[in-house]
Scaffold this motif. Structure first.
Motif, PDB file in Angstrom:
ATOM      1  N   GLY A  84      14.830  -0.055  -4.390  1.00 37.13           N
ATOM      2  CA  GLY A  84      15.088   0.870  -3.300  1.00 37.13           C
ATOM      3  C   GLY A  84      13.948   0.788  -2.302  1.00 37.13           C
ATOM      4  N   GLU A  85      13.921   1.712  -1.365  1.00 35.17           N
ATOM      5  CA  GLU A  85      12.876   1.683  -0.344  1.00 35.17           C
ATOM      6  C   GLU A  85      11.525   2.093  -0.934  1.00 35.17           C
ATOM      7  OE1 GLU A  85      14.027   3.966   3.026  1.00 35.17           O
ATOM      8  OE2 GLU A  85      15.513   2.482   3.690  1.00 35.17           O
ATOM      9  N   GLY A  86      10.496   1.418  -0.483  1.00 36.49           N
ATOM     10  CA  GLY A  86       9.162   1.728  -0.970  1.00 36.49           C
ATOM     11  C   GLY A  86       8.177   0.642  -0.604  1.00 36.49           C
ATOM     12  N   ARG A  87       7.023   0.624  -1.290  1.00 34.80           N
ATOM     13  CA  ARG A  87       5.983  -0.367  -1.025  1.00 34.80           C
ATOM     14  C   ARG A  87       5.293  -0.761  -2.317  1.00 34.80           C
ATOM     15  NH1 ARG A  87       3.050   1.843   4.596  1.00 34.80           N
ATOM     16  NH2 ARG A  87       4.896   1.510   5.911  1.00 34.80           N
ATOM     17  N   SER A  88       4.819  -2.006  -2.331  1.00 34.36           N
ATOM     18  CA  SER A  88       4.004  -2.512  -3.436  1.00 34.36           C
ATOM     19  C   SER A  88       2.671  -2.989  -2.874  1.00 34.36           C
ATOM     20  CB  SER A  88       4.706  -3.668  -4.143  1.00 34.36           C
ATOM     21  OG  SER A  88       5.844  -3.220  -4.841  1.00 34.36           O
ATOM     22  N   TYR A  89       1.578  -2.580  -3.516  1.00 34.01           N
ATOM     23  CA  TYR A  89       0.222  -2.860  -3.058  1.00 34.01           C
ATOM     24  C   TYR A  89      -0.480  -3.776  -4.058  1.00 34.01           C
ATOM     25  CZ  TYR A  89       0.402   1.219   0.122  1.00 34.01           C
ATOM     26  OH  TYR A  89       0.711   2.116   1.112  1.00 34.01           O
ATOM     27  N   LEU A  90      -1.070  -4.855  -3.548  1.00 31.49           N
ATOM     28  CA  LEU A  90      -1.964  -5.700  -4.331  1.00 31.49           C
ATOM     29  C   LEU A  90      -3.350  -5.547  -3.725  1.00 31.49           C
ATOM     30  CD1 LEU A  90      -2.683  -7.823  -6.428  1.00 31.49           C
ATOM     31  CD2 LEU A  90      -1.834  -9.586  -4.850  1.00 31.49           C
ATOM     32  N   GLY A  91      -4.234  -4.874  -4.439  1.00 27.40           N
ATOM     33  CA  GLY A  91      -5.517  -4.492  -3.873  1.00 27.40           C
ATOM     34  C   GLY A  91      -6.691  -5.287  -4.418  1.00 27.40           C
ATOM     35  N   PHE A  92      -7.777  -5.297  -3.662  1.00 25.71           N
ATOM     36  CA  PHE A  92      -8.976  -6.065  -3.998  1.00 25.71           C
ATOM     37  C   PHE A  92     -10.193  -5.336  -3.461  1.00 25.71           C
ATOM     38  CE2 PHE A  92      -6.853  -7.461  -0.192  1.00 25.71           C
ATOM     39  CZ  PHE A  92      -7.849  -7.550   0.772  1.00 25.71           C
ATOM     40  N   GLY A  93     -11.359  -5.589  -4.096  1.00 24.86           N
ATOM     41  CA  GLY A  93     -12.569  -4.872  -3.703  1.00 24.86           C
ATOM     42  C   GLY A  93     -12.508  -3.407  -4.086  1.00 24.86           C
ATOM     43  N   ALA A  94     -11.868  -3.104  -5.195  1.00 22.95           N
ATOM     44  CA  ALA A  94     -11.626  -1.713  -5.593  1.00 22.95           C
ATOM     45  C   ALA A  94     -12.814  -1.120  -6.340  1.00 22.95           C
ATOM     46  CB  ALA A  94     -10.378  -1.631  -6.456  1.00 22.95           C
ATOM     47  N   THR A  95     -13.215   0.076  -5.911  1.00 24.43           N
ATOM     48  CA  THR A  95     -14.237   0.871  -6.602  1.00 24.43           C
ATOM     49  C   THR A  95     -13.790   2.326  -6.533  1.00 24.43           C
ATOM     50  OG1 THR A  95     -15.572   1.338  -4.622  1.00 24.43           O
ATOM     51  CG2 THR A  95     -16.030  -0.732  -5.797  1.00 24.43           C
ATOM     52  N   ASP A  96     -14.633   3.228  -7.015  1.00 26.09           N
ATOM     53  CA  ASP A  96     -14.277   4.639  -6.909  1.00 26.09           C
ATOM     54  C   ASP A  96     -14.329   5.139  -5.470  1.00 26.09           C
ATOM     55  OD1 ASP A  96     -17.021   4.649  -6.549  1.00 26.09           O
ATOM     56  OD2 ASP A  96     -17.452   5.942  -8.259  1.00 26.09           O
ATOM     57  N   ALA A  97     -14.825   4.303  -4.527  1.00 26.87           N
ATOM     58  CA  ALA A  97     -14.874   4.666  -3.114  1.00 26.87           C
ATOM     59  C   ALA A  97     -13.635   4.213  -2.350  1.00 26.87           C
ATOM     60  CB  ALA A  97     -16.116   4.081  -2.458  1.00 26.87           C
ATOM     61  N   GLY A  98     -12.727   3.477  -3.012  1.00 25.85           N
ATOM     62  CA  GLY A  98     -11.525   3.016  -2.331  1.00 25.85           C
ATOM     63  C   GLY A  98     -11.234   1.556  -2.612  1.00 25.85           C
ATOM     64  N   THR A  99     -10.384   0.957  -1.783  1.00 21.90           N
ATOM     65  CA  THR A  99      -9.954  -0.419  -2.005  1.00 21.90           C
ATOM     66  C   THR A  99      -9.464  -1.019  -0.693  1.00 21.90           C
ATOM     67  OG1 THR A  99      -8.551  -1.802  -3.436  1.00 21.90           O
ATOM     68  CG2 THR A  99      -7.579   0.237  -2.607  1.00 21.90           C
ATOM     69  N   ASN A 100      -9.039  -2.272  -0.734  1.00 26.26           N
ATOM     70  CA  ASN A 100      -8.302  -2.932   0.345  1.00 26.26           C
ATOM     71  C   ASN A 100      -6.991  -3.400  -0.255  1.00 26.26           C
ATOM     72  OD1 ASN A 100     -10.781  -3.298   2.295  1.00 26.26           O
ATOM     73  ND2 ASN A 100     -11.418  -4.217   0.357  1.00 26.26           N
ATOM     74  N   SER A 101      -5.941  -3.532   0.562  1.00 30.95           N
ATOM     75  CA  SER A 101      -4.642  -3.877   0.002  1.00 30.95           C
ATOM     76  C   SER A 101      -3.849  -4.822   0.886  1.00 30.95           C
ATOM     77  CB  SER A 101      -3.794  -2.609  -0.220  1.00 30.95           C
ATOM     78  OG  SER A 101      -4.425  -1.707  -1.100  1.00 30.95           O
ATOM     79  N   PHE A 102      -3.095  -5.714   0.217  1.00 31.65           N
ATOM     80  CA  PHE A 102      -2.023  -6.467   0.845  1.00 31.65           C
ATOM     81  C   PHE A 102      -0.740  -5.811   0.378  1.00 31.65           C
ATOM     82  CE2 PHE A 102       0.886 -10.283   0.763  1.00 31.65           C
ATOM     83  CZ  PHE A 102       1.031 -10.365   2.144  1.00 31.65           C
ATOM     84  N   VAL A 103       0.111  -5.407   1.329  1.00 30.13           N
ATOM     85  CA  VAL A 103       1.229  -4.508   1.036  1.00 30.13           C
ATOM     86  C   VAL A 103       2.548  -5.132   1.470  1.00 30.13           C
ATOM     87  CG1 VAL A 103       2.124  -2.170   1.350  1.00 30.13           C
ATOM     88  CG2 VAL A 103      -0.348  -2.584   1.523  1.00 30.13           C
TER      89      VAL A 103
END
Length: 225
Positions: A84-103
């Motif tokens: 159905g409708e939505g998003r999938s995130y593949l993230g990198f550089g992840a820490t407790d301060a956040g991350t970056n994502s290819f979505v």
């Protein structure tokens, strides 16, 4: 068996395109608990709709991340399917301060990069893409020193459907682990997360070919055990 062969073909395409053998240095198939992952937000759900094995993961709008130490040159890969409708995130550089994502987004029919400070959402480069429901796609992120490339592959794992480049300066810190996120339909899932790393053995040499052949055989047949 077909899915194991697809995984092996994927390894073959990566190694020959880079002219060096990329070896698998991390794998997560979601067949057991998620004790090695940190959850931000809702608790993830293990589901039975899997690309390989018996289980995949739906993070129910939350992020999950680990502390695997990514480095420049790594290739990160994960399989995803939308019901159905939505998003999938593949993230990198992840820490407790956040991350970056290819979505990859079925709700807005596109793929994009995001900076996710404090696991929020800052939109970066974006391009339109027609996402089909009930179809497995392979998402890939190639980490570079000056840019990061996100790619979307078809169900065979090797047919490139599109790619997008993001300069590193627009992203958050790259030092960190891997993150994942899904939202939307409860059947939107992620499965078979892998990280490949260049071992600097050229596949054109006999030694390189032997090592690479052993890698592909292990990649295919270890899934059967």
């Amino acid at each position: 068996m077909l899915k194991y062969l697809v995984a092996g073909m994927f390894g073959l395409s990566i190694a020959f395109s880079s002219q060096a053998a990329l070896v698998e240095v991390f794998s997560e198939d979601f067949e057991s608990s998620l004790d090695d992952w940190t959850t931000v937000g809702n608790q993830p759900i293990l589901t039975s709709d899997a690309f390989e094995g018996a289980q995949s993961v739906n993070t129910d709008r939350g992020f999950i991340y680990n502390d695997f130490a990514l480095q420049a040159g790594d290739v990160i890969s994960v399989w995803t399917k939308f019901s159905g409708e939505g998003r999938s995130y593949l993230g990198f550089g992840a820490t407790d301060a956040g991350t970056n994502s290819f979505v990859l987004s079925s709700n807005t029919q596109d793929y994009r990069f995001q900076d996710n400070p404090d696991f929020g959402f800052t939109e970066l480069n974006i391009t339109t893409f027609s996402v089909l429901f009930d179809t497995w796609y392979r998402l890939e992120v190639v980490l570079g020193t000056s840019e990061v490339v996100g790619k979307v592959y078809d169900t065979d794992g090797t047919t490139l459907l599109g790619s997008l480049t993001q300069d590193v300066g627009s992203l958050g810190a790259l030092d960190g682990g891997i993150s994942l996120r899904t939202f939307g339909d409860s059947a939107n899932v992620l499965d078979l997360l892998q990280v490949f790393r260049d071992d600097s053995i050229a596949v054109s040499s006999p030694a390189g070919i032997s090592v690479f052949a052993a890698f592909c055989i292990a990649l295919v047949f270890r899934r059967k055990s």
